[in-house]
Every structure is written in C-alpha cells, then in structure tokens.
Design a protein around this motif. Structure first.
Motif, PDB file in Angstrom:
ATOM      1  N   ARG A 180       0.712  -1.239   0.120  1.00 15.96           N
ATOM      2  CA  ARG A 180       0.083   0.019  -0.038  1.00 15.96           C
ATOM      3  C   ARG A 180       0.854   1.312   0.047  1.00 15.96           C
ATOM      4  O   ARG A 180       0.700   2.153  -0.824  1.00 15.96           O
ATOM      5  N   TRP A 181       1.956   1.299   0.657  1.00 16.77           N
ATOM      6  CA  TRP A 181       2.690   2.381   0.932  1.00 16.77           C
ATOM      7  C   TRP A 181       3.513   2.722  -0.289  1.00 16.77           C
ATOM      8  O   TRP A 181       3.903   3.823  -0.771  1.00 16.77           O
ATOM      9  N   CYS A 182       3.821   1.730  -1.192  1.00 17.24           N
ATOM     10  CA  CYS A 182       4.275   2.025  -2.614  1.00 17.24           C
ATOM     11  C   CYS A 182       3.432   2.894  -3.337  1.00 17.24           C
ATOM     12  O   CYS A 182       4.017   3.628  -4.313  1.00 17.24           O
ATOM     13  N   PHE A 183       2.457   2.830  -3.239  1.00 16.32           N
ATOM     14  CA  PHE A 183       1.536   3.626  -4.384  1.00 16.32           C
ATOM     15  C   PHE A 183       1.099   4.908  -3.697  1.00 16.32           C
ATOM     16  O   PHE A 183       0.496   5.717  -4.276  1.00 16.32           O
ATOM     17  N   ILE A 184       1.429   5.182  -2.224  1.00 10.47           N
ATOM     18  CA  ILE A 184       1.478   6.347  -2.008  1.00 10.47           C
ATOM     19  C   ILE A 184       2.512   7.422  -1.908  1.00 10.47           C
ATOM     20  O   ILE A 184       2.379   8.626  -2.251  1.00 10.47           O
ATOM     21  N   ILE A 185       3.657   6.614  -1.979  1.00  6.08           N
ATOM     22  CA  ILE A 185       4.829   7.552  -2.012  1.00  6.08           C
ATOM     23  C   ILE A 185       4.959   8.056  -3.242  1.00  6.08           C
ATOM     24  O   ILE A 185       4.758   7.648  -4.517  1.00  6.08           O
ATOM     25  N   ARG A 186       5.974   9.101  -3.350  1.00  7.87           N
ATOM     26  CA  ARG A 186       6.420   9.708  -4.739  1.00  7.87           C
ATOM     27  C   ARG A 186       7.986   9.404  -4.646  1.00  7.87           C
ATOM     28  O   ARG A 186       8.686   9.732  -3.828  1.00  7.87           O
ATOM     29  N   PRO A 187       8.602   8.935  -5.642  1.00  6.11           N
ATOM     30  CA  PRO A 187       8.028   8.375  -6.880  1.00  6.11           C
ATOM     31  C   PRO A 187       7.229   7.212  -6.848  1.00  6.11           C
ATOM     32  O   PRO A 187       7.665   6.334  -5.864  1.00  6.11           O
ATOM     33  N   LYS A 188       6.168   6.957  -7.237  1.00  5.34           N
ATOM     34  CA  LYS A 188       5.607   5.685  -7.145  1.00  5.34           C
ATOM     35  C   LYS A 188       6.653   4.525  -7.788  1.00  5.34           C
ATOM     36  O   LYS A 188       7.012   4.510  -8.729  1.00  5.34           O
ATOM     37  N   ASN A 189       6.758   3.429  -6.897  1.00  6.60           N
ATOM     38  CA  ASN A 189       7.716   2.364  -7.323  1.00  6.60           C
ATOM     39  C   ASN A 189       6.849   1.040  -7.434  1.00  6.60           C
ATOM     40  O   ASN A 189       6.666   0.469  -6.486  1.00  6.60           O
ATOM     41  N   ILE A 190       6.428   0.858  -8.672  1.00  8.45           N
ATOM     42  CA  ILE A 190       5.784  -0.287  -9.011  1.00  8.45           C
ATOM     43  C   ILE A 190       6.647  -1.866  -8.653  1.00  8.45           C
ATOM     44  O   ILE A 190       6.088  -2.633  -8.376  1.00  8.45           O
ATOM     45  N   LEU A 201       8.960  -2.249  -6.365  1.00  4.82           N
ATOM     46  CA  LEU A 201       8.882  -2.549  -4.873  1.00  4.82           C
ATOM     47  C   LEU A 201       7.450  -3.146  -4.627  1.00  4.82           C
ATOM     48  O   LEU A 201       7.453  -3.779  -3.542  1.00  4.82           O
ATOM     49  N   ALA A 202       6.657  -2.331  -5.105  1.00  2.00           N
ATOM     50  CA  ALA A 202       5.163  -2.798  -4.931  1.00  2.00           C
ATOM     51  C   ALA A 202       4.983  -4.295  -5.364  1.00  2.00           C
ATOM     52  O   ALA A 202       4.134  -5.060  -4.502  1.00  2.00           O
ATOM     53  N   SER A 203       5.499  -4.671  -6.422  1.00  2.00           N
ATOM     54  CA  SER A 203       5.322  -6.207  -6.956  1.00  2.00           C
ATOM     55  C   SER A 203       6.034  -7.074  -5.863  1.00  2.00           C
ATOM     56  O   SER A 203       5.665  -7.931  -5.506  1.00  2.00           O
ATOM     57  N   VAL A 204       7.410  -6.523  -5.429  1.00  2.00           N
ATOM     58  CA  VAL A 204       8.268  -7.594  -4.649  1.00  2.00           C
ATOM     59  C   VAL A 204       7.399  -7.711  -3.159  1.00  2.00           C
ATOM     60  O   VAL A 204       7.431  -8.719  -2.444  1.00  2.00           O
ATOM     61  N   ASN A 205       6.837  -6.506  -2.550  1.00  2.00           N
ATOM     62  CA  ASN A 205       6.030  -6.619  -1.315  1.00  2.00           C
ATOM     63  C   ASN A 205       4.660  -7.314  -1.390  1.00  2.00           C
ATOM     64  O   ASN A 205       4.327  -8.109  -0.653  1.00  2.00           O
ATOM     65  N   PHE A 206       4.126  -7.376  -2.709  1.00  2.00           N
ATOM     66  CA  PHE A 206       2.857  -8.236  -2.930  1.00  2.00           C
ATOM     67  C   PHE A 206       3.357  -9.754  -2.955  1.00  2.00           C
ATOM     68  O   PHE A 206       2.402 -10.500  -2.200  1.00  2.00           O
ATOM     69  N   CYS A 207       4.392  -9.849  -3.559  1.00  2.00           N
ATOM     70  CA  CYS A 207       4.746 -11.239  -3.498  1.00  2.00           C
ATOM     71  C   CYS A 207       5.180 -11.775  -2.111  1.00  2.00           C
ATOM     72  O   CYS A 207       4.912 -12.856  -2.004  1.00  2.00           O
ATOM     73  N   LEU A 208       5.674 -11.096  -1.253  1.00  2.00           N
ATOM     74  CA  LEU A 208       6.065 -11.225   0.141  1.00  2.00           C
ATOM     75  C   LEU A 208       4.671 -11.277   0.872  1.00  2.00           C
ATOM     76  O   LEU A 208       4.557 -12.370   1.540  1.00  2.00           O
ATOM     77  N   PHE A 209       3.590 -10.741   0.575  1.00  2.00           N
ATOM     78  CA  PHE A 209       2.304 -10.906   1.280  1.00  2.00           C
ATOM     79  C   PHE A 209       1.771 -12.283   0.783  1.00  2.00           C
ATOM     80  O   PHE A 209       1.278 -12.932   1.650  1.00  2.00           O
ATOM     81  N   ILE A 210       1.694 -12.438  -0.481  1.00  2.00           N
ATOM     82  CA  ILE A 210       1.397 -13.673  -0.919  1.00  2.00           C
ATOM     83  C   ILE A 210       2.154 -15.039  -0.268  1.00  2.00           C
ATOM     84  O   ILE A 210       1.518 -15.980   0.297  1.00  2.00           O
ATOM     85  N   VAL A 211       3.332 -14.861  -0.249  1.00  2.00           N
ATOM     86  CA  VAL A 211       4.075 -15.948   0.206  1.00  2.00           C
ATOM     87  C   VAL A 211       3.826 -16.230   2.014  1.00  2.00           C
ATOM     88  O   VAL A 211       3.515 -17.099   2.440  1.00  2.00           O
TER      89      VAL A 211
END
Length: 162
Positions: A94-104, A106-116
């Motif tokens: 969630r934070w990756c979509f709030i911060i500037r610059p948006k870091n897709i 980083l968001a993808s790696v965190n989403f994969c971490l959530f899934i695991v």
C-alpha cells in the motif's frame, strides 16, 4: 592554486570528465529529445542509480527464502515470523502507491512477500487446526475406551464374586 597533489591532478583532468562518453547515438531510432528504453530506465527516479531500485532487488531474497519454506513441514514453521512477512508485505504494498515516486517494482516484491506470508500462515493454521481435531477425536475415543474398561471391570468383579 592548491598545494595538494590530488587536487591539482583532478583540476588538470577535469575537462576529460565533462565530455560525454558517447558522442553520438548508436543504433537508436529515437527522436532528438527522446530517450531510448535503457536510457529512460537509467535516468528514471526509480532507476538503477537510486536506492528505489536496489532495495526491491535485495528484498527478493526474503520472498525467495519464504518460498523455499514451502518444502518444510508446517510444524517447523514459525507463525509469528510468517505473520510478520504477511503484514510487512501488505503494509508496504500500500505504501508503495502512496509515496513519490511511485515504485511499482517495490510494490510487486512486497505483494509477492504478502502472498508467500499468507500461504505459509494458512499452512500453519491448517496444521494447528488438524492437531486440535486429532486431540478432540483422541479424547472422545479415550472416553469411549474408559467406559468400555469400566464395563469390563464391572463384569470381572461380578464374575469373581459369584
């Protein structure tokens, strides 16, 4: 003029450092003001020259480590550790979509971490629930066996008295 030799050498060679490495574009069909794909990535605010690129690269190690735990039995996994991975992945995605610059990236790696983390927590909870069911069934079987033993003991006592 400075008396430090390093400073004098640097000042003498400064014009060489200011020249561009490539004087012309080689094999690109980009417009004069437009950058190629690699140049866009290189000069991006989340490109390889920044921590916004290298932090997700290092974080993939957490994802791979969590994924390698899929081969381990559920009784050897830590619920608190995997729940921490789950929460970390959810919060930082969630934070990756709030911060500037948006870091897709980083968001993808965190989403994969959530899934695991979610998959591992699910495995652990299913294992714990199966243990509770097995204990409940064993307790019921124990009560049945206890009743049967009392009946047999009562019959044995009657047989001894008669």
């Amino acid at each position: 003029m400075s008396f430090r030799p390093g400073s004098r050498i640097f000042n003498n060679f400064r014009p060489f450092f200011r020249q561009p490495l490539l004087r012309r574009r080689v094999g690109t069909a980009a417009a004069p003001g437009e950058q190629s794909g690699f140049a866009k990535l290189w000069n991006s605010p989340v490109g390889p020259k920044t921590v916004h690129f290298w932090a997700p690269i290092m974080k993939w190690a957490l994802v791979l480590t969590g994924a390698s735990d899929f081969t381990r039995p559920a009784e050897q996994l830590s619920l608190t550790q995997n729940f921490a991975l789950l929460c970390t992945g959810a919060i930082w995605t969630r934070w990756c979509f709030i911060i500037r610059p948006k870091n897709i990236f980083l968001a993808s790696v965190n989403f994969c971490l959530f899934i695991v983390g979610a998959a591992q927590v699910g495995r652990i909870l299913n294992y714990q629930q199966s243990l509770k069911k097995a204990e409940g069934q064993a307790a019921k079987e124990g009560k049945v066996l206890e009743g049967e033993l009392k009946d047999v003991a009562g019959k044995a006592e009657k047989a001894v008295k008669s």
